[in-house]
Design a protein around this motif. Structure first.
Motif, PDB file in Angstrom:
ATOM      1  N   GLU A  57       0.791  -1.225   0.000  1.00 56.55           N
ATOM      2  CA  GLU A  57       0.000   0.000   0.000  1.00 56.55           C
ATOM      3  C   GLU A  57       0.825   1.278   0.000  1.00 56.55           C
ATOM      4  O   GLU A  57       0.260   2.378  -0.001  1.00 56.55           O
ATOM      5  N   ASN A  58       2.141   1.159  -0.007  1.00 60.50           N
ATOM      6  CA  ASN A  58       2.999   2.344   0.046  1.00 60.50           C
ATOM      7  C   ASN A  58       4.099   2.282  -1.006  1.00 60.50           C
ATOM      8  O   ASN A  58       4.580   1.198  -1.348  1.00 60.50           O
ATOM      9  N   VAL A  59       4.489   3.432  -1.515  1.00 58.39           N
ATOM     10  CA  VAL A  59       5.696   3.521  -2.329  1.00 58.39           C
ATOM     11  C   VAL A  59       6.858   3.806  -1.381  1.00 58.39           C
ATOM     12  O   VAL A  59       6.665   4.110  -0.194  1.00 58.39           O
ATOM     13  N   VAL A  60       8.082   3.743  -1.901  1.00 57.12           N
ATOM     14  CA  VAL A  60       9.258   3.849  -1.043  1.00 57.12           C
ATOM     15  C   VAL A  60       9.266   5.145  -0.232  1.00 57.12           C
ATOM     16  O   VAL A  60       9.539   5.135   0.978  1.00 57.12           O
ATOM     17  N   ARG A  61       8.966   6.275  -0.869  1.00 55.76           N
ATOM     18  CA  ARG A  61       9.045   7.561  -0.154  1.00 55.76           C
ATOM     19  C   ARG A  61       8.061   7.615   1.015  1.00 55.76           C
ATOM     20  O   ARG A  61       8.277   8.351   1.980  1.00 55.76           O
ATOM     21  N   GLN A  62       6.981   6.844   0.950  1.00 55.36           N
ATOM     22  CA  GLN A  62       6.026   6.803   2.056  1.00 55.36           C
ATOM     23  C   GLN A  62       6.515   5.928   3.203  1.00 55.36           C
ATOM     24  O   GLN A  62       6.037   6.063   4.331  1.00 55.36           O
ATOM     25  N   LEU A  63       7.448   5.049   2.913  1.00 60.50           N
ATOM     26  CA  LEU A  63       7.990   4.171   3.953  1.00 60.50           C
ATOM     27  C   LEU A  63       9.122   4.818   4.737  1.00 60.50           C
ATOM     28  O   LEU A  63       9.352   4.471   5.905  1.00 60.50           O
ATOM     29  N   ILE A  64       9.833   5.757   4.103  1.00 58.99           N
ATOM     30  CA  ILE A  64      10.988   6.375   4.741  1.00 58.99           C
ATOM     31  C   ILE A  64      10.567   7.077   6.035  1.00 58.99           C
ATOM     32  O   ILE A  64       9.615   7.851   6.063  1.00 58.99           O
ATOM     33  N   GLY A  65      11.293   6.789   7.105  1.00 61.54           N
ATOM     34  CA  GLY A  65      11.011   7.406   8.399  1.00 61.54           C
ATOM     35  C   GLY A  65      10.065   6.615   9.280  1.00 61.54           C
ATOM     36  O   GLY A  65       9.878   6.963  10.457  1.00 61.54           O
ATOM     37  N   ALA A  66       9.460   5.554   8.748  1.00 64.01           N
ATOM     38  CA  ALA A  66       8.558   4.734   9.564  1.00 64.01           C
ATOM     39  C   ALA A  66       9.367   3.946  10.586  1.00 64.01           C
ATOM     40  O   ALA A  66      10.407   3.378  10.267  1.00 64.01           O
ATOM     41  N   ASN A  67       8.881   3.891  11.825  1.00 67.96           N
ATOM     42  CA  ASN A  67       9.572   3.107  12.840  1.00 67.96           C
ATOM     43  C   ASN A  67       8.920   1.727  12.971  1.00 67.96           C
ATOM     44  O   ASN A  67       7.916   1.421  12.319  1.00 67.96           O
ATOM     45  N   PHE A  68       9.518   0.902  13.818  1.00 73.34           N
ATOM     46  CA  PHE A  68       9.067  -0.483  13.947  1.00 73.34           C
ATOM     47  C   PHE A  68       7.656  -0.555  14.538  1.00 73.34           C
ATOM     48  O   PHE A  68       6.876  -1.442  14.193  1.00 73.34           O
ATOM     49  N   LYS A  69       7.318   0.390  15.404  1.00 72.13           N
ATOM     50  CA  LYS A  69       5.983   0.398  15.988  1.00 72.13           C
ATOM     51  C   LYS A  69       4.920   0.602  14.917  1.00 72.13           C
ATOM     52  O   LYS A  69       3.838   0.002  14.984  1.00 72.13           O
ATOM     53  N   LYS A  70       5.219   1.438  13.922  1.00 68.00           N
ATOM     54  CA  LYS A  70       4.260   1.642  12.837  1.00 68.00           C
ATOM     55  C   LYS A  70       4.036   0.342  12.076  1.00 68.00           C
ATOM     56  O   LYS A  70       2.897   0.032  11.692  1.00 68.00           O
ATOM     57  N   LEU A  71       5.116  -0.419  11.864  1.00 67.84           N
ATOM     58  CA  LEU A  71       4.966  -1.719  11.202  1.00 67.84           C
ATOM     59  C   LEU A  71       4.110  -2.657  12.048  1.00 67.84           C
ATOM     60  O   LEU A  71       3.193  -3.307  11.535  1.00 67.84           O
ATOM     61  N   LEU A  72       4.390  -2.731  13.333  1.00 72.06           N
ATOM     62  CA  LEU A  72       3.683  -3.671  14.208  1.00 72.06           C
ATOM     63  C   LEU A  72       2.199  -3.355  14.337  1.00 72.06           C
ATOM     64  O   LEU A  72       1.395  -4.245  14.631  1.00 72.06           O
TER      65      LEU A  72
END
Length: 222
Positions: free
Chosen positions: A181-196
């Motif tokens: 659901e995201n392109v690379v620029r939308q993933l940059i800066g995401a932390n592990f909590k956001k993934l979890l």
């Protein structure tokens, strides 16, 4: 092979020490959570039989490539997520380093310093095509892409703990949805909590808290 209830099959597996493999039919995360009691009964039954999981056993998840439309860009984003959160995922895996390196290697060596890792990320996760790297042809990877129809997450050690099992289910689902659901620029800066907590979070967030896995310190970078 012996068929069980709940869409499961017991199967011989030569790589397991005096054991067997339990294989499920395809099912969604929603289905698994809705019928969680079936997995609870299964795990209780296995423990009552005196069965144990050891370092020769793995917990593998196959995801149909059609979920991401077999998109090379989405697969690269899965690698981007997994390689950036390698230290956290290593703790989630419950494997030791020797076991990881034998059965479910990451693309980047955990023993290398950060400068080398960043350079290799640019080489392997930047403009390079997936099939250009010899590492992608090895099935004994944390993410095995060599199967025709599925992506195989081989990261986790097996478990008979229901909460640990569902934390792994949620984590794999979150990786897939985040990459889709995201392109690379939308993933940059995401932390592990956001993934979890991306789509499913109750089990994997609880597991990270119980195991003191850092969720804020590390972020995705390109």
């Amino acid at each position: 092979k012996k068929r069980m209830d709940y869409d499961l099959i017991w199967s011989n597996e030569s790589s397991i020490n005096r054991g067997f493999e339990i294989v499920s039919q395809p099912m969604t995360v929603e289905y698994m959570l809705k019928y969680k009691d079936r997995f609870v009964k299964l795990f209780d039954y296995l423990k009552k039989m005196g069965l144990k999981d050891d370092d020769s056993c793995g917990l593998h998840f196959h995801v149909n490539k059609n979920f991401i439309h077999n998109d090379e860009g989405a697969i690269n984003r899965i690698y981007l997520i997994m390689e950036n959160f390698k230290k956290e995922l290593f703790k989630f895996s419950r494997r030791d380093k020797d076991n990881i390196n034998r059965w479910s290697k990451f693309l980047l060596d955990t023993n290398e310093d950060d400068n080398k890792i960043q350079q290799k990320k640019k080489n392997r996760l930047g403009t390079r095509k997936i099939n250009d790297s010899k590492d992608y042809g090895d099935r004994y990877m944390a993410l095995n892409i060599t199967n025709t129809s599925t992506l195989e997450f081989r990261l986790f050690k097996s478990t008979l703990d229901i909460k640990t099992f569902f934390s792994a289910v949620e984590l794999v689902a979150n990786i897939m949805f985040m990459a889709k659901e995201n392109v690379v620029r939308q993933l940059i800066g995401a932390n592990f909590k956001k993934l979890l907590s991306y789509k499913y979070g109750s089990y994997c967030l609880d597991y990270a808290k119980r195991k003191n896995i850092p969720m804020i310190r590390n972020v995705i970078f390109d």
